[in-house]
Design an enzyme around this catalytic site. Structure first.
Site, PDB file in Angstrom:
ATOM      1  N   HIS A 131     -12.485  20.975  71.031  1.00  0.00           N
ATOM      2  CA  HIS A 131     -13.764  21.785  71.396  1.00  0.00           C
ATOM      3  C   HIS A 131     -14.748  21.004  70.756  1.00  0.00           C
ATOM      4  O   HIS A 131     -14.764  19.948  70.073  1.00  0.00           O
ATOM      5  CB  HIS A 131     -13.602  22.815  70.258  1.00  0.00           C
ATOM      6  CG  HIS A 131     -14.927  23.780  70.265  1.00  0.00           C
ATOM      7  ND1 HIS A 131     -15.474  24.390  71.258  1.00  0.00           N
ATOM      8  CD2 HIS A 131     -16.118  23.395  69.549  1.00  0.00           C
ATOM      9  CE1 HIS A 131     -16.745  24.999  71.107  1.00  0.00           C
ATOM     10  NE2 HIS A 131     -17.136  24.407  69.873  1.00  0.00           N
TER      11      HIS A 131
ATOM     12  N   ASP B 229     -17.945  38.979  69.171  1.00  0.00           N
ATOM     13  CA  ASP B 229     -18.814  37.725  69.383  1.00  0.00           C
ATOM     14  C   ASP B 229     -19.913  38.025  70.321  1.00  0.00           C
ATOM     15  O   ASP B 229     -20.980  37.625  70.263  1.00  0.00           O
ATOM     16  CB  ASP B 229     -18.287  36.414  69.596  1.00  0.00           C
ATOM     17  CG  ASP B 229     -19.056  35.167  69.763  1.00  0.00           C
ATOM     18  OD1 ASP B 229     -19.811  34.969  68.716  1.00  0.00           O
ATOM     19  OD2 ASP B 229     -19.065  34.756  70.941  1.00  0.00           O
TER      20      ASP B 229
ATOM     21  N   ARG C  18     -27.834  37.465  67.497  1.00  0.00           N
ATOM     22  CA  ARG C  18     -28.129  36.116  66.624  1.00  0.00           C
ATOM     23  C   ARG C  18     -29.442  35.446  67.556  1.00  0.00           C
ATOM     24  O   ARG C  18     -30.417  35.105  66.900  1.00  0.00           O
ATOM     25  CB  ARG C  18     -27.062  35.341  66.716  1.00  0.00           C
ATOM     26  CG  ARG C  18     -26.083  35.498  65.653  1.00  0.00           C
ATOM     27  CD  ARG C  18     -24.819  34.812  65.708  1.00  0.00           C
ATOM     28  NE  ARG C  18     -24.849  33.368  65.700  1.00  0.00           N
ATOM     29  CZ  ARG C  18     -24.330  32.452  66.126  1.00  0.00           C
ATOM     30  NH1 ARG C  18     -23.241  32.891  67.077  1.00  0.00           N
ATOM     31  NH2 ARG C  18     -24.345  31.128  66.088  1.00  0.00           N
TER      32      ARG C  18
ATOM     33  N   SER D 195     -18.421  32.380  65.356  1.00  0.00           N
ATOM     34  CA  SER D 195     -18.527  32.550  66.835  1.00  0.00           C
ATOM     35  C   SER D 195     -17.635  31.580  67.734  1.00  0.00           C
ATOM     36  O   SER D 195     -16.628  32.004  68.445  1.00  0.00           O
ATOM     37  CB  SER D 195     -19.855  32.285  67.245  1.00  0.00           C
ATOM     38  OG  SER D 195     -20.325  32.272  68.588  1.00  0.00           O
TER      39      SER D 195
ATOM     40  N   LYS E  40     -13.350  32.730  69.645  1.00  0.00           N
ATOM     41  CA  LYS E  40     -12.943  32.454  70.987  1.00  0.00           C
ATOM     42  C   LYS E  40     -11.904  31.336  70.805  1.00  0.00           C
ATOM     43  O   LYS E  40     -10.734  31.596  71.618  1.00  0.00           O
ATOM     44  CB  LYS E  40     -14.091  32.108  71.591  1.00  0.00           C
ATOM     45  CG  LYS E  40     -14.859  33.364  72.131  1.00  0.00           C
ATOM     46  CD  LYS E  40     -16.382  32.835  72.550  1.00  0.00           C
ATOM     47  CE  LYS E  40     -17.153  32.098  71.446  1.00  0.00           C
ATOM     48  NZ  LYS E  40     -18.594  31.903  71.613  1.00  0.00           N
TER      49      LYS E  40
HETATM   50  N1  URA Z   1     -20.674  27.895  70.544  1.00  0.00           N
HETATM   51  C1  URA Z   1     -20.419  29.258  70.286  1.00  0.00           C
HETATM   52  O1  URA Z   1     -19.819  29.694  70.975  1.00  0.00           O
HETATM   53  N2  URA Z   1     -21.056  29.781  69.480  1.00  0.00           N
HETATM   54  C2  URA Z   1     -21.980  29.378  68.733  1.00  0.00           C
HETATM   55  O2  URA Z   1     -22.725  30.051  67.866  1.00  0.00           O
HETATM   56  C3  URA Z   1     -22.279  27.906  68.950  1.00  0.00           C
HETATM   57  C4  URA Z   1     -21.606  27.320  69.805  1.00  0.00           C
END
Ligand code: URA
Length: 428
Positions: free
Chosen positions: A82, A161, A168, A183, A187
């Site tokens: 990531h 999320d 947010r 967040s 995922k």
């Molecule tokens: N990527 C995400 O999925 N969430 C965030 O808050 C920041 C980057």
């Protein structure tokens, strides 16, 4: 516990308990908490922060709000990677085929463009026919067949999320570190990879440009994964200038192919191979640098890219001639004075490109920026620093003149360190 009771305790300065955090996340996915109540919760978290244990509870509750694929039960060495996002960052696209060619299965659920950064999913959609919709069954089939699956998070993954992210955005709490960690990981952890290598960007094009914030983000990402039973490590890498030679949808796919042909930019390949080493180490595969380089030199990694793209629906036109069109109108971005290329406002570069790509009804995929000079290079007044490729003369000229303001020449400049730091489970 009602939303009112949780918020009332928060207002009076009480510490959030695990039950309260779970109740807020459950309220987000079920709809039992209103937007106002969730907004108040998010602001309280952003102002007061969460400790490591609370961050893990937030993450696991968000993860549990949706499907979890548990891929490591069938593929014990499956890895994920990531990036916290950058300009010209196509590392995932190069890393996946290299690792898969070395026998390390890779699964990545990628995202869309966010703010000034490009999204891997948007770039991949430049490949004609490519289908990024994955569910568990299809992912398992791809891992069996080619050892590589790249897709986009489906609606079943971390529904909490999706709601919290929108709120947010509306409540100016996007940059809260525990909320970012929850967040991203809700995922990432959903596929059930055995190890995750994080590329946390530092410098003017990063979400958290400063080293202290980047280090803390890396520490929390790695620490939260480890608390939740997933091996993880992070590299802090430079984002003070675009990564690699190209920025732009079609051009970054073309650059990926060039890298896998062994013609990649040195810094881009160094970040990619370092992350390959990290990811393979996490699952005990320990693929050596020579082995990774051999996968590129032998053509095995490029073949893996082709096999993967075919398996995910890429059309034969691209598979046979994987060269995507670039804008025909070229304009130079030139140095304003003589000296050294000292600074690039890389976040601004990202915004200029993402706004230009999105000015029409569809993403303009042929638009591209080619870096000609890099930070620290000596330059003379009027010399070309970068080149824009646009679909028409007007858009190319406009973008080139906007970008000129992002490049700063001074009496001295330095090429930033590429891999700045490593954060492993021992550091968290
Ligand atoms: N990527 C995400 O999925 N969430 C965030 O808050 C920041 C980057």
């Amino acid at each position: 516990m009602s939303a009112f009771e949780v918020l009332d305790r928060l207002r009076t300065g009480e510490q959030l308990t695990a039950v309260e955090i779970r109740s807020a996340v459950e309220g987000a996915s079920s709809g039992s908490w209103s937007d106002a109540q969730l907004g108040a919760f998010l602001m309280a978290v952003a102002l007061r922060g969460l400790d490591d244990e609370q961050t893990s509870v937030l993450t696991s509750s968000m993860l549990d709000s949706g499907e979890t694929w548990k891929l490591r039960e069938r593929f014990p060495t499956v890895v994920d990677k990531h990036s916290t996002g950058g300009v010209g960052d196509k590392v995932s696209l190069i890393l996946g085929p290299i690792l898969a060619a070395c026998g390390v299965p890779v699964v990545m659920l990628t995202g869309r463009a966010l703010g000034h950064t490009g999204g891997t999913a948007d770039k991949l959609e430049s490949i004609p026919g490519l289908d990024l919709a994955l569910d568990r069954e299809r992912t398992e089939g791809l891992l069996d067949e080619v050892g590589l699956a790249i897709g986009i998070a489906t609606t079943g993954i971390a529904p909490a999320d999706r709601r919290l992210y929108l709120l947010r955005d509306a409540t100016a709490t996007i940059s809260s570190l525990p909320l970012v960690v929850g967040s991203i990981l809700s995922k990432k952890l959903a596929t059930g990879a055995a190890g995750i290598a994080f590329d946390v960007k530092v410098g003017s094009g990063a979400f958290f440009p400063g080293i202290d914030d980047a280090r803390e983000l890396a520490r929390r990402l790695v620490g939260t994964c480890e608390r939740l039973g997933v091996r993880a490590s992070a590299l802090l890498t430079d984002m003070a200038q675009p990564l690699g030679r190209w920025v732009g949808h079609n051009s970054e796919i073309n650059e990926t192919v060039q890298c896998l042909r062994g013609e990649g930019d040195e810094r881009l390949m160094e970040v990619t191979l370092s992350l390959c080493e990290e990811a393979s180490r996490l699952v005990g595969a320990d693929v050596a640098r020579e082995h990774l380089e051999e996968a590129v030199a032998s053509g095995a990694a490029l073949e893996k890219l082709t096999d993967w793209a075919r398996a995910q629906g890429a059309r034969s036109t691209w598979l046979e001639a994987p060269d995507l069109p670039m804008g025909r109108f070229e304009k130079s971005v030139c140095a304003s004075s003589t000296g050294a290329l000292a600074k690039i406002d890389n976040q601004r570069v990202g915004w200029c490109l993402s706004e230009a790509c999105r000015s029409g009804r569809e993403i303009e995929r042929s638009l591209a920026l080619e870096s000609v000079r890099q930070l620290g290079d000596s330059v003379t007044s009027g010399e070309e620093l970068a080149r824009v490729y646009g679909p028409d003369d007007e858009s190319a000229s406009r973008l080139a003149s906007e970008l000129e303001a992002c490049f700063h020449v001074s009496s001295s400049g330095e090429l930033p360190t590429l891999v700045v730091e490593r954060v492993s489970s021992e550091d968290v």
